[in-house]
Design a protein around this motif. Structure first.
Motif, PDB file in Angstrom:
ATOM      1  N   ARG A   1      38.979  34.844  25.694  1.00 45.37           N
ATOM      2  CA  ARG A   1      37.858  34.492  24.819  1.00 45.37           C
ATOM      3  C   ARG A   1      37.854  32.978  24.752  1.00 45.37           C
ATOM      4  NH1 ARG A   1      34.521  37.201  21.877  1.00 45.37           N
ATOM      5  NH2 ARG A   1      35.708  39.115  21.953  1.00 45.37           N
ATOM      6  N   GLY A   2      36.797  32.386  25.293  1.00 44.90           N
ATOM      7  CA  GLY A   2      36.783  30.933  25.422  1.00 44.90           C
ATOM      8  C   GLY A   2      37.873  30.537  26.400  1.00 44.90           C
ATOM      9  N   GLY A   3      38.761  29.664  26.011  1.00 43.41           N
ATOM     10  CA  GLY A   3      39.860  29.243  26.870  1.00 43.41           C
ATOM     11  C   GLY A   3      41.186  29.864  26.499  1.00 43.41           C
ATOM     12  N   ARG A   4      41.162  30.925  25.694  1.00 38.17           N
ATOM     13  CA  ARG A   4      42.391  31.526  25.176  1.00 38.17           C
ATOM     14  C   ARG A   4      42.581  32.934  25.717  1.00 38.17           C
ATOM     15  NH1 ARG A   4      42.671  34.558  20.613  1.00 38.17           N
ATOM     16  NH2 ARG A   4      44.779  35.081  20.069  1.00 38.17           N
ATOM     17  N   ALA A   5      43.767  33.218  26.245  1.00 39.83           N
ATOM     18  CA  ALA A   5      44.085  34.553  26.746  1.00 39.83           C
ATOM     19  C   ALA A   5      44.421  35.468  25.581  1.00 39.83           C
ATOM     20  CB  ALA A   5      45.252  34.490  27.719  1.00 39.83           C
ATOM     21  N   ASP A   6      43.682  36.566  25.445  1.00 38.53           N
ATOM     22  CA  ASP A   6      43.937  37.538  24.382  1.00 38.53           C
ATOM     23  C   ASP A   6      44.939  38.599  24.803  1.00 38.53           C
ATOM     24  OD1 ASP A   6      42.229  36.396  22.511  1.00 38.53           O
ATOM     25  OD2 ASP A   6      40.507  37.574  23.181  1.00 38.53           O
ATOM     26  N   ARG A   7      44.780  39.092  26.023  1.00 41.06           N
ATOM     27  CA  ARG A   7      45.688  40.119  26.523  1.00 41.06           C
ATOM     28  C   ARG A   7      45.593  40.161  28.037  1.00 41.06           C
ATOM     29  NH1 ARG A   7      43.090  45.141  27.579  1.00 41.06           N
ATOM     30  NH2 ARG A   7      40.904  45.111  26.970  1.00 41.06           N
ATOM     31  N   ALA A   8      46.505  40.908  28.645  1.00 43.14           N
ATOM     32  CA  ALA A   8      46.515  41.043  30.098  1.00 43.14           C
ATOM     33  C   ALA A   8      46.835  42.486  30.447  1.00 43.14           C
ATOM     34  CB  ALA A   8      47.562  40.105  30.699  1.00 43.14           C
ATOM     35  N   GLU A   9      46.436  42.873  31.635  1.00 37.67           N
ATOM     36  CA  GLU A   9      46.740  44.223  32.116  1.00 37.67           C
ATOM     37  C   GLU A   9      46.861  44.197  33.628  1.00 37.67           C
ATOM     38  OE1 GLU A   9      42.052  45.580  31.933  1.00 37.67           O
ATOM     39  OE2 GLU A   9      43.512  46.685  30.756  1.00 37.67           O
ATOM     40  N   VAL A  10      47.511  45.217  34.161  1.00 35.88           N
ATOM     41  CA  VAL A  10      47.643  45.343  35.612  1.00 35.88           C
ATOM     42  C   VAL A  10      46.984  46.642  36.061  1.00 35.88           C
ATOM     43  CG1 VAL A  10      49.749  43.968  35.807  1.00 35.88           C
ATOM     44  CG2 VAL A  10      49.934  46.422  35.432  1.00 35.88           C
ATOM     45  N   ALA A  11      46.692  46.695  37.336  1.00 37.16           N
ATOM     46  CA  ALA A  11      46.092  47.890  37.912  1.00 37.16           C
ATOM     47  C   ALA A  11      47.117  49.018  37.936  1.00 37.16           C
ATOM     48  CB  ALA A  11      45.612  47.588  39.327  1.00 37.16           C
ATOM     49  N   GLY A  12      46.627  50.226  37.936  1.00 35.39           N
ATOM     50  CA  GLY A  12      47.517  51.385  38.014  1.00 35.39           C
ATOM     51  C   GLY A  12      48.096  51.535  39.410  1.00 35.39           C
ATOM     52  N   GLY A  13      49.134  52.324  39.512  1.00 39.79           N
ATOM     53  CA  GLY A  13      49.722  52.626  40.813  1.00 39.79           C
ATOM     54  C   GLY A  13      50.700  51.597  41.331  1.00 39.79           C
ATOM     55  N   LEU A  14      51.163  50.689  40.472  1.00 41.49           N
ATOM     56  CA  LEU A  14      52.139  49.690  40.917  1.00 41.49           C
ATOM     57  C   LEU A  14      53.490  50.338  41.175  1.00 41.49           C
ATOM     58  CD1 LEU A  14      51.562  46.671  38.505  1.00 41.49           C
ATOM     59  CD2 LEU A  14      50.733  46.946  40.835  1.00 41.49           C
ATOM     60  N   THR A  15      54.265  49.687  42.048  1.00 43.62           N
ATOM     61  CA  THR A  15      55.652  50.086  42.268  1.00 43.62           C
ATOM     62  C   THR A  15      56.536  48.864  42.049  1.00 43.62           C
ATOM     63  OG1 THR A  15      55.708  49.527  44.614  1.00 43.62           O
ATOM     64  CG2 THR A  15      54.879  51.731  44.039  1.00 43.62           C
ATOM     65  N   ALA A  16      57.824  49.073  42.033  1.00 40.49           N
ATOM     66  CA  ALA A  16      58.770  47.969  41.852  1.00 40.49           C
ATOM     67  C   ALA A  16      58.638  46.941  42.973  1.00 40.49           C
ATOM     68  CB  ALA A  16      60.200  48.504  41.795  1.00 40.49           C
TER      69      ALA A  16
END
Length: 189
Positions: free
Chosen positions: A145-160
């Motif tokens: 929002r504006g220049g501030r990061a509110d949250r983050a997420e990653v795509a599904g199906g990731l592995t180590a």
């Protein structure tokens, strides 16, 4: 922060001025980390071995964002620590503030209050737009929002084994947030 104090003490005694353009911060698990420069811009991100067990795919994005927040908090404290040891690096600008009794103090104070009031009114009238910045691999999304990061997420199906790809995507997203990223990474939400 004790390392910053040690550098400040050494510089105070005639040593080299401290170089504080790389400040690291971890997430609470210690498996995600961020490095920022003296003003809090993201320089690097990473995941230590064991991130999959400590964070997994569900918390890895939050861990990276928490590491950035941690590193930025440390960076914000650096000028205060340096001032405690009477060290004023060239990146810190010291501005003498008028005090009561100085000529123009009241007028200056009124002007600053009016400007602050104007900025508050503008921010209330036009809240910053929400958007999502997606890395080029579409593995990491940063909600801002504006220049501030509110949250983050990653795509599904990731592995180590996806650690390097997720981190590279997160680096690109933070670079885009800072205005240094590739065209087309930002998309409205």
């Amino acid at each position: 922060m004790s390392e910053v104090e040690l550098l400040a003490v050494q510089a105070r005694g005639g040593g080299r001025p401290p170089r504080l353009d790389r400040i690291a911060g971890p997430d609470r698990t210690g498996t995600a980390f961020a490095v920022v420069d003296a003003v809090g811009s993201v320089v690097d991100l990473g995941l230590h071995p064991g991130w999959w067990v400590a964070l997994g795919p569900i918390r890895v994005a939050a861990g990276l964002l928490e590491a950035v927040t941690s590193a930025r908090a440390k960076a914000a404290l650096v000028p205060f620590i340096l001032r405690r040891y009477d060290h004023h690096p060239s990146s810190i600008v010291v501005i003498k503030q008028p005090t009561p009794g100085d000529d123009g103090f009241v007028g200056n104070a009124r002007g600053r209050i009016a400007e602050a009031s104007r900025l508050i009114d503008e921010s209330v009238e036009q809240p910053p737009a929400a958007r999502v910045i997606t890395g080029p691999r579409e593995l990491f999304r940063l909600h801002v929002r504006g220049g501030r990061a509110d949250r983050a997420e990653v795509a599904g199906g990731l592995t180590a084994a996806d650690a390097d790809r997720v981190v590279a995507d997160a680096r690109e997203a933070f670079a885009a947030l800072a205005g240094h990223g590739r065209d087309g990474l930002a998309s409205p939400s």
